[in-house]
Design an enzyme around this catalytic site. Structure first.
Site, mmCIF file in Angstrom:
data_model
loop_
_atom_site.group_PDB
_atom_site.id
_atom_site.type_symbol
_atom_site.label_atom_id
_atom_site.label_comp_id
_atom_site.label_asym_id
_atom_site.label_seq_id
_atom_site.Cartn_x
_atom_site.Cartn_y
_atom_site.Cartn_z
ATOM 1 N N GLY A 146 11.888 6.577 14.681
ATOM 2 C CA GLY A 146 12.373 5.294 14.189
ATOM 3 C C GLY A 146 12.982 5.444 12.811
ATOM 4 N N ASP A 150 14.032 -0.124 8.950
ATOM 5 C CA ASP A 150 13.687 -0.513 7.583
ATOM 6 C C ASP A 150 12.403 0.139 7.089
ATOM 7 O OD1 ASP A 150 15.909 -2.024 7.196
ATOM 8 O OD2 ASP A 150 14.928 -3.972 7.448
ATOM 9 N N LYS A 153 13.063 3.738 6.027
ATOM 10 C CA LYS A 153 13.895 3.851 4.823
ATOM 11 C C LYS A 153 13.173 3.349 3.573
ATOM 12 C CE LYS A 153 17.282 1.579 6.787
ATOM 13 N NZ LYS A 153 18.571 0.912 7.067
ATOM 14 N N LYS A 318 -4.603 1.120 -0.915
ATOM 15 C CA LYS A 318 -4.429 0.539 -2.246
ATOM 16 C C LYS A 318 -5.496 1.060 -3.211
ATOM 17 C CE LYS A 318 -2.001 -3.710 -0.980
ATOM 18 N NZ LYS A 318 -0.825 -3.449 -1.841
ATOM 19 N N HIS A 376 -5.623 -6.678 7.391
ATOM 20 C CA HIS A 376 -5.742 -6.302 5.984
ATOM 21 C C HIS A 376 -7.017 -6.845 5.335
ATOM 22 C CE1 HIS A 376 -1.805 -4.808 6.518
ATOM 23 N NE2 HIS A 376 -1.130 -5.899 6.237
ATOM 24 N N LYS A 464 -8.533 -16.191 2.804
ATOM 25 C CA LYS A 464 -7.482 -17.141 2.451
ATOM 26 C C LYS A 464 -6.159 -16.389 2.369
ATOM 27 C CE LYS A 464 -6.046 -20.322 -1.250
ATOM 28 N NZ LYS A 464 -6.420 -20.926 -2.551
ATOM 29 N N ARG A 472 2.263 -14.532 -6.301
ATOM 30 C CA ARG A 472 1.983 -13.328 -5.519
ATOM 31 C C ARG A 472 0.660 -12.747 -5.996
ATOM 32 N NH1 ARG A 472 3.179 -7.719 -6.671
ATOM 33 N NH2 ARG A 472 3.054 -6.474 -4.761
ATOM 34 N N LYS A 473 -0.268 -12.587 -5.079
ATOM 35 C CA LYS A 473 -1.580 -12.089 -5.480
ATOM 36 C C LYS A 473 -2.373 -11.645 -4.266
ATOM 37 C CE LYS A 473 -4.693 -15.041 -7.026
ATOM 38 N NZ LYS A 473 -5.375 -15.951 -7.976
#
Length: 636
Positions: A146, A150, A153, A318, A376, A464, A472-473
């Site tokens: 693939g 996107d 890349k 992370k 996640h 949540k 963004r958080k």
């Protein structure tokens, strides 16, 4: 030893200072250091000890600056090259003196590397460990399936570049891209270059990396003839290195799940490593409910065993998520308070300030629960709640950690509709890629679960997640119970402590702690005991790998055969068992979400839900300069 660690250089200078002025084979120690790519710290020490060496020539008439010009490729990053060039040009004026660090300190703002020998030694120890694992000295072929998409890349190839830049790929690695698009090798390189240039890597490093990248086209992802051609290409490359005992192959599936099966069959039939391991990295989504997940698992398990498959959830890569094991089990105070006696609730939050932005057609098939919460946030929650594994390092750590995570999942009952609030932002269906303008797909959700173990019984865990919100958080927030008798002692003015672990942006750990208000007041106010990772560990302008992104960490884990940061088959099944009944009910009964304004905190009902269902107490008087904390800040 042509590239001695700076620690050894320091010891030699201390024991025999005159050594810096003595030539060997017509060269001073500084000439040798620059020629053979010594560390910046080692070169600094030599310059400080004998500044005149900068003007002296070797037996061939070359001064250190000339020698550097001929050998600058030995330092991979532009930052290091620029720093050494400045040092050789300006001499001791380019070195910041600090008596507390054995006399030298690098100029941080321009170099972004560690100021002490410990960091250099740690990096060398890491490389030594990798070499001892065997795969680093073996051959390696990486096949990106693939390659024109996107994901490849924007994530896969840049992450591979970071590994290459930090010397974390085996020498003579080959990277083969595969897709259905008509492209040449050079076409692929030209398409990749703009994305690679967004990294902090030097242009020469990018060009060298691209020279390792090739491309092959197939009629479909199950085209056995095309994979046979890839096998022939890789095999001919491997044949150039007969002294290598093993040649490993890593396949990265940057493709939709519906073509996993045919791709796996073609690889198994034509393209497996003949003397070495074959491993697969598989991207989510891992189905959209329990049945589709089981179908996907079966499609690959027919061809590959569990030890060969690495299902990637990038949240497990992370920095702050990988920190949880050491944070929890490496600190005495942490374990003592990590239970139902001290913790009121746990809130895991994901917020994005934008909507679907042209990806609505994809998102509408999944929704926020499938896209974020079921994978996640649930994965992060298992690490927060699990019991200590038998071992957290070593060859058995992967299975030990994943066993502990599964025990948490087994203690959670399926989520019901009355345990959640669903939302959809205004204008969601304005996205032209969404065909069903009456869709009830949630773009926001809050849900409560309980972990029914002696440690956690009765403690609410809140998920949540939402799009088109006010910031963004992504964070983990643990609110503790009221301090005993504090409301009596301080007239009901003592807020609850909270531990906040911020995953993005700007990684940090801080404890909201009560202290006396400054001045004449005796009133408690909240301040932070904080570790800000950017300030404490990462230097702006640092080398590309100083804080590797999640994909870079995870690909390295695959190469090392470390499975702890990947999702095991039974984890997947159990996670879908928890969420599938709710998802089916929402779809079957056309449950309508609450509409909320873009740029808001989400539905008001969600705040009420968290307060009532989790017993969360919000300190409306708490403010901190850089934290738009929607669970604690007065400004949220």
């Amino acid at each position: 030893m042509r590239r001695p660690p700076s620690l050894i250089v320091s010891a030699l200078l201390a024991s025999y200072p005159q050594a810096v002025e003595v030539k060997c084979d017509g060269k001073l120690p500084l000439h040798f250091a620059v020629k053979y790519g010594a560390s910046l710290e080692a070169i600094q020490m030599l310059v400080i000890a004998f500044p005149n060496a900068l003007k002296m020539v070797d037996s061939s008439g070359k001064n250190p600056m000339t020698i550097f010009g001929e050998n600058k490729e030995k330092w991979k990053t532009k930052e290091k090259k620029d720093s050494i060039k400045r040092l050789l040009k300006e001499g001791v004026n380019a070195v910041i003196m600090d008596e507390s660090v054995a006399g030298t300190k690098s100029f941080k703002s321009e170099m972004g590397v560690a100021d002490d020998d410990d960091a250099m030694e740690e990096e060398k120890d890491m490389l030594t460990t990798l070499n001892e694992e065997g795969w680093k000295t073996a051959g390696l072929a990486i096949i990106v399936v693939g390659a024109s998409g996107d994901l490849a890349k924007k994530k896969t190839y840049p992450s591979l570049l970071y590994l290459f830049n930090d010397d974390l790929l085996p020498e003579d690695t080959i990277i083969c891209g595969y897709a259905r698009s008509q492209m040449s090798h050079e076409d692929l390189r030209n398409k990749l270059r703009p994305f690679l240039e967004k990294t902090k890597c030097d242009g020469d490093v990018i060009s060298k990396f691209l020279s390792m990248c090739y491309y092959s086209k197939g009629a479909s992802y199950g085209d056995a003839d095309a994979f046979k051609r890839i096998n022939d290409h890789v095999s001919s490359h491997e044949a150039k290195f007969p002294k290598k005992l093993e040649h490993n192959r890593l396949f990265y599936f940057a493709i939709p799940p519906n073509v996993f099966a045919e791709t796996g069959v073609a690889i198994k039939k034509t393209c497996m490593a003949s003397k070495g391991w074959t491993r697969l990295i598989v991207e989510k989504p891992f189905g959209r409910d329990l049945k589709s997940c089981e179908d996907m698992l079966a499609s690959l398990s027919n061809e590959f065993d569990e030890s060969q498959m690495f299902r990637i959830d990038h949240y497990l890569g992370k920095e702050m998520v990988q920190n949880l094991l050491i944070l929890r089990f490496g600190n005495l105070w942490f374990e003592r308070m990590w239970n139902r006696d001290n913790i009121q609730c746990v809130i895991l939050t994901f917020k994005e300030p934008f909507g679907t932005d042209g990806r609505g057609g994809y998102f509408d098939n999944y929704g926020i629960i499938r896209d974020i919460i079921q994978n996640h946030l649930l994965q992060v929650m298992t690490l927060l709640a699990m019991e200590a594994p038998t071992r957290a390092t070593g060859p058995e750590a992967g299975e030990n950690i994943r066993n502990a995570k599964v025990q948490v999942l087994n203690a959670i009952s399926p989520v019901t509709l009355d345990e959640c609030v669903l939302g959809q932002y205004e204008g969601y269906t304005d996205d032209e890629t969404i065909k069903n303008k009456n869709t009830n797909t949630p773009t926001f959700a809050v849900a409560r679960v309980f972990v029914n173990t002696p440690r956690w019984a009765g403690v609410p865990f809140i998920f949540k997640a939402g799009k088109a919100l006010n910031e963004r958080k992504a964070e983990m927030r643990i609110q503790f119970k009221d301090a005993p008798a504090a409301t009596f002692l301080f007239d009901d003015n003592c807020p609850r402590n909270e531990l906040v672990i911020r995953m993005q942006p700007h990684e940090a750990i801080y404890m909201k702690t009560n202290v006396k208000a400054p001045g004449f007041s005796g009133k408690p106010v909240q301040a932070e005991l904080e570790v800000n990772y950017e300030e404490r560990f990462f230097h702006s302008g640092g080398k590309a790998g100083s804080n590797p992104d999640a994909y870079t960490r995870l690909i390295l884990d695959v190469l090392r055969g470390r499975s702890a940061t990947f999702v095991r088959e039974d984890e997947l099944r159990r996670s879908w068992e928890i969420w599938t009944p709710l998802l089916h009910k929402i779809e079957r009964e056309n449950i309508q979400p609450v509409i909320y304004k873009q740029g808001s905190r989400g539905p008001v009902e969600a705040d009420i839900f968290i307060e009532e269902k989790a017993g969360y107490k919000r300190n409306v008087n708490y403010t901190v300069a850089d934290d738009n904390d929607d669970n604690g800040s007065a400004s949220a």
